[in-house]
Scaffold this motif. Structure first.
Motif, PDB file in Angstrom:
ATOM      1  N   MET A   1       2.138   1.582 -13.306  1.00  0.00           N
ATOM      2  CA  MET A   1       1.871   2.560 -14.353  1.00  0.00           C
ATOM      3  C   MET A   1       2.866   3.699 -14.242  1.00  0.00           C
ATOM      4  SD  MET A   1      -1.639   4.651 -15.119  1.00  0.00           S
ATOM      5  CE  MET A   1      -2.452   3.193 -15.704  1.00  0.00           C
ATOM      6  N   CYS A   2       3.521   4.033 -15.344  1.00  0.00           N
ATOM      7  CA  CYS A   2       4.493   5.114 -15.363  1.00  0.00           C
ATOM      8  C   CYS A   2       3.888   6.337 -16.029  1.00  0.00           C
ATOM      9  CB  CYS A   2       5.738   4.702 -16.150  1.00  0.00           C
ATOM     10  SG  CYS A   2       6.549   3.253 -15.481  1.00  0.00           S
ATOM     11  N   VAL A   3       4.117   7.495 -15.462  1.00  0.00           N
ATOM     12  CA  VAL A   3       3.626   8.737 -16.049  1.00  0.00           C
ATOM     13  C   VAL A   3       4.802   9.670 -16.242  1.00  0.00           C
ATOM     14  CG1 VAL A   3       2.044  10.666 -15.802  1.00  0.00           C
ATOM     15  CG2 VAL A   3       1.444   8.451 -14.839  1.00  0.00           C
ATOM     16  N   SER A   4       5.025  10.122 -17.464  1.00  0.00           N
ATOM     17  CA  SER A   4       6.138  11.015 -17.744  1.00  0.00           C
ATOM     18  C   SER A   4       5.716  12.451 -17.516  1.00  0.00           C
ATOM     19  CB  SER A   4       6.609  10.826 -19.190  1.00  0.00           C
ATOM     20  OG  SER A   4       5.613  11.286 -20.082  1.00  0.00           O
ATOM     21  N   LYS A   5       6.649  13.375 -17.649  1.00  0.00           N
ATOM     22  CA  LYS A   5       6.351  14.789 -17.435  1.00  0.00           C
ATOM     23  C   LYS A   5       5.295  15.300 -18.403  1.00  0.00           C
ATOM     24  CE  LYS A   5      10.824  16.220 -15.563  1.00  0.00           C
ATOM     25  NZ  LYS A   5      12.024  17.039 -15.810  1.00  0.00           N
ATOM     26  N   PHE A 131      -4.137   3.538   2.989  1.00  0.00           N
ATOM     27  CA  PHE A 131      -4.689   2.255   2.568  1.00  0.00           C
ATOM     28  C   PHE A 131      -3.829   1.104   3.084  1.00  0.00           C
ATOM     29  CE2 PHE A 131      -5.258  -1.256  -0.424  1.00  0.00           C
ATOM     30  CZ  PHE A 131      -6.632  -1.388  -0.402  1.00  0.00           C
ATOM     31  N   ALA A 132      -2.517   1.243   2.999  1.00  0.00           N
ATOM     32  CA  ALA A 132      -1.620   0.189   3.481  1.00  0.00           C
ATOM     33  C   ALA A 132      -1.790  -0.034   4.978  1.00  0.00           C
ATOM     34  CB  ALA A 132      -0.170   0.555   3.163  1.00  0.00           C
ATOM     35  N   ARG A 133      -2.004   1.043   5.726  1.00  0.00           N
ATOM     36  CA  ARG A 133      -2.210   0.921   7.168  1.00  0.00           C
ATOM     37  C   ARG A 133      -3.501   0.168   7.463  1.00  0.00           C
ATOM     38  NH1 ARG A 133      -2.472   5.929   8.236  1.00  0.00           N
ATOM     39  NH2 ARG A 133      -0.212   6.220   8.422  1.00  0.00           N
ATOM     40  N   SER A 143      -2.733 -11.352   2.552  1.00  0.00           N
ATOM     41  CA  SER A 143      -1.671 -10.931   1.635  1.00  0.00           C
ATOM     42  C   SER A 143      -2.180  -9.753   0.822  1.00  0.00           C
ATOM     43  CB  SER A 143      -1.259 -12.064   0.682  1.00  0.00           C
ATOM     44  OG  SER A 143      -0.805 -13.195   1.387  1.00  0.00           O
ATOM     45  N   ALA A 144      -1.260  -8.902   0.413  1.00  0.00           N
ATOM     46  CA  ALA A 144      -1.631  -7.752  -0.412  1.00  0.00           C
ATOM     47  C   ALA A 144      -0.469  -7.413  -1.325  1.00  0.00           C
ATOM     48  CB  ALA A 144      -1.994  -6.551   0.463  1.00  0.00           C
ATOM     49  N   TRP A 145      -0.802  -7.108  -2.562  1.00  0.00           N
ATOM     50  CA  TRP A 145       0.222  -6.776  -3.554  1.00  0.00           C
ATOM     51  C   TRP A 145      -0.178  -5.506  -4.297  1.00  0.00           C
ATOM     52  CZ3 TRP A 145      -2.114 -11.566  -3.085  1.00  0.00           C
ATOM     53  CH2 TRP A 145      -1.307 -12.642  -2.683  1.00  0.00           C
ATOM     54  N   THR A 146       0.792  -4.684  -4.651  1.00  0.00           N
ATOM     55  CA  THR A 146       0.553  -3.622  -5.627  1.00  0.00           C
ATOM     56  C   THR A 146       0.727  -4.241  -7.006  1.00  0.00           C
ATOM     57  OG1 THR A 146       2.881  -2.959  -5.531  1.00  0.00           O
ATOM     58  CG2 THR A 146       1.343  -1.789  -4.096  1.00  0.00           C
ATOM     59  N   MET A 147      -0.111  -3.809  -7.946  1.00  0.00           N
ATOM     60  CA  MET A 147      -0.178  -4.486  -9.231  1.00  0.00           C
ATOM     61  C   MET A 147       0.016  -3.527 -10.395  1.00  0.00           C
ATOM     62  SD  MET A 147      -0.825  -7.547  -8.160  1.00  0.00           S
ATOM     63  CE  MET A 147      -1.272  -8.396  -9.673  1.00  0.00           C
ATOM     64  N   THR A 148       0.498  -4.080 -11.524  1.00  0.00           N
ATOM     65  CA  THR A 148       0.411  -3.365 -12.784  1.00  0.00           C
ATOM     66  C   THR A 148      -0.949  -3.670 -13.403  1.00  0.00           C
ATOM     67  OG1 THR A 148       1.379  -5.217 -14.009  1.00  0.00           O
ATOM     68  CG2 THR A 148       2.899  -3.553 -13.144  1.00  0.00           C
ATOM     69  N   ASP A 150      -4.934  -2.732 -14.616  1.00  0.00           N
ATOM     70  CA  ASP A 150      -6.067  -1.896 -14.222  1.00  0.00           C
ATOM     71  C   ASP A 150      -6.144  -1.690 -12.715  1.00  0.00           C
ATOM     72  OD1 ASP A 150      -6.853  -1.557 -16.833  1.00  0.00           O
ATOM     73  OD2 ASP A 150      -8.201  -3.290 -16.817  1.00  0.00           O
ATOM     74  N   ALA A 151      -6.022  -2.771 -11.949  1.00  0.00           N
ATOM     75  CA  ALA A 151      -6.159  -2.673 -10.494  1.00  0.00           C
ATOM     76  C   ALA A 151      -4.868  -2.163  -9.866  1.00  0.00           C
ATOM     77  CB  ALA A 151      -6.529  -4.026  -9.906  1.00  0.00           C
ATOM     78  N   ASP A 152      -5.025  -1.415  -8.778  1.00  0.00           N
ATOM     79  CA  ASP A 152      -3.857  -0.914  -8.056  1.00  0.00           C
ATOM     80  C   ASP A 152      -3.347  -1.922  -7.036  1.00  0.00           C
ATOM     81  OD1 ASP A 152      -3.634   1.970  -9.011  1.00  0.00           O
ATOM     82  OD2 ASP A 152      -5.733   1.879  -8.410  1.00  0.00           O
ATOM     83  N   TYR A 153      -4.281  -2.667  -6.424  1.00  0.00           N
ATOM     84  CA  TYR A 153      -3.908  -3.637  -5.397  1.00  0.00           C
ATOM     85  C   TYR A 153      -4.665  -4.941  -5.622  1.00  0.00           C
ATOM     86  CZ  TYR A 153      -2.117   0.416  -2.829  1.00  0.00           C
ATOM     87  OH  TYR A 153      -1.437   1.550  -2.467  1.00  0.00           O
ATOM     88  N   LEU A 154      -4.041  -6.026  -5.213  1.00  0.00           N
ATOM     89  CA  LEU A 154      -4.699  -7.326  -5.168  1.00  0.00           C
ATOM     90  C   LEU A 154      -4.591  -7.840  -3.742  1.00  0.00           C
ATOM     91  CD1 LEU A 154      -6.071  -9.721  -6.635  1.00  0.00           C
ATOM     92  CD2 LEU A 154      -3.777 -10.677  -6.979  1.00  0.00           C
ATOM     93  N   LEU A 155      -5.744  -8.168  -3.149  1.00  0.00           N
ATOM     94  CA  LEU A 155      -5.788  -8.636  -1.769  1.00  0.00           C
ATOM     95  C   LEU A 155      -6.232 -10.092  -1.734  1.00  0.00           C
ATOM     96  CD1 LEU A 155      -7.750  -5.636  -0.174  1.00  0.00           C
ATOM     97  CD2 LEU A 155      -5.302  -5.786  -0.676  1.00  0.00           C
ATOM     98  N   ARG A 156      -5.596 -10.850  -0.877  1.00  0.00           N
ATOM     99  CA  ARG A 156      -6.049 -12.219  -0.613  1.00  0.00           C
ATOM    100  C   ARG A 156      -6.730 -12.211   0.743  1.00  0.00           C
ATOM    101  NH1 ARG A 156      -2.136 -17.562  -0.497  1.00  0.00           N
ATOM    102  NH2 ARG A 156      -3.767 -19.128  -0.862  1.00  0.00           N
TER     103      ARG A 156
END
Length: 200
Positions: A1-5, A131-133, A143-148, A150-156
């Motif tokens: 997700m991108c947030v502009s000024k 959270f990553a730690r 496994s863990a991924w950052t996602m575009t 709704d969800a911020d992360y996806l964990l296996r």
């Protein structure tokens, strides 16, 4: 997700849309979020060209990393020394990142495989690092991924049973101060096992 000024928000639903969003935000204020910046950086990274023999060697090693130089030389019609040099170069250049053993989860007593979507309550470098730690220290999370989206992360995750999965969610993930909510899906059957990357 991108947030502009000016607080305009752009959701990056897939790679193509991500790149369009990146360009759109850049035109507006010249700033992009960290995730989209990484995508842009990777797209600009110099690609090292692979010839058909390199690709065939990578395919063979993904299917059987124990293959000897002699076996690979017969398969690819090269000398064993040429195979060894190519293999070493592919390792040095980062195409081959390591060699691992595939272990059967069921035989290890891990009968539940699941995917967990994690939504953060607040976003910031401290929360992301924390959270990553935590994810890195949990062996159930393979496994863990950052996602575009709704969800911020996806964990296996792999757990012994549903009770263990419930414990992971309610005693580990949800109590984390950065986590707002989670959504889990349990794998009923895996139609295709984790396979080799396409090399063609």
């Amino acid at each position: 997700m991108c947030v502009s000024k000016n607080a305009a928000v752009f959701d990056c639903e897939d790679t193509a849309k991500t790149m369009r969003s990146v360009r759109k935000v850049q035109r507006m204020d010249g700033q992009i979020c960290a995730n989209c910046a990484n995508i842009t950086k990777k797209s600009k990274k110099r690609r090292i060209m692979l010839d058909p023999t390199d690709r065939a060697l990578l395919a063979a090693l993904q299917n059987d990393a124990h293959s000897s130089a002699g076996q690979l030389s017969e398969m690819l019609h090269l000398s064993a020394s040429q195979i060894s040099r190519r293999r070493q170069r592919l390792e040095t250049e980062g195409f081959i990142q390591g060699y691992t053993a595939k272990v059967d989860a069921t035989r290890m007593g891990l009968s539940v495989q699941g995917f967990v979507q994690v939504h953060l309550a607040t976003h910031g470098p401290d929360n992301s690092t924390s959270f990553a730690r935590m994810v890195d220290l949990r062996p159930e999370i393979t496994s863990a991924w950052t996602m575009t989206g709704d969800a911020d992360y996806l964990l296996r995750v792999y757990c012994a049973d549903l009770a263990a999965l419930n414990t992971l969610i309610h005693d580990v993930l949800l109590p984390h101060p950065a986590v707002a909510r989670v959504q889990s899906q349990i794998v009923m059957d895996q139609l295709k096992r984790d396979g080799p990357l396409p090399t063609g």
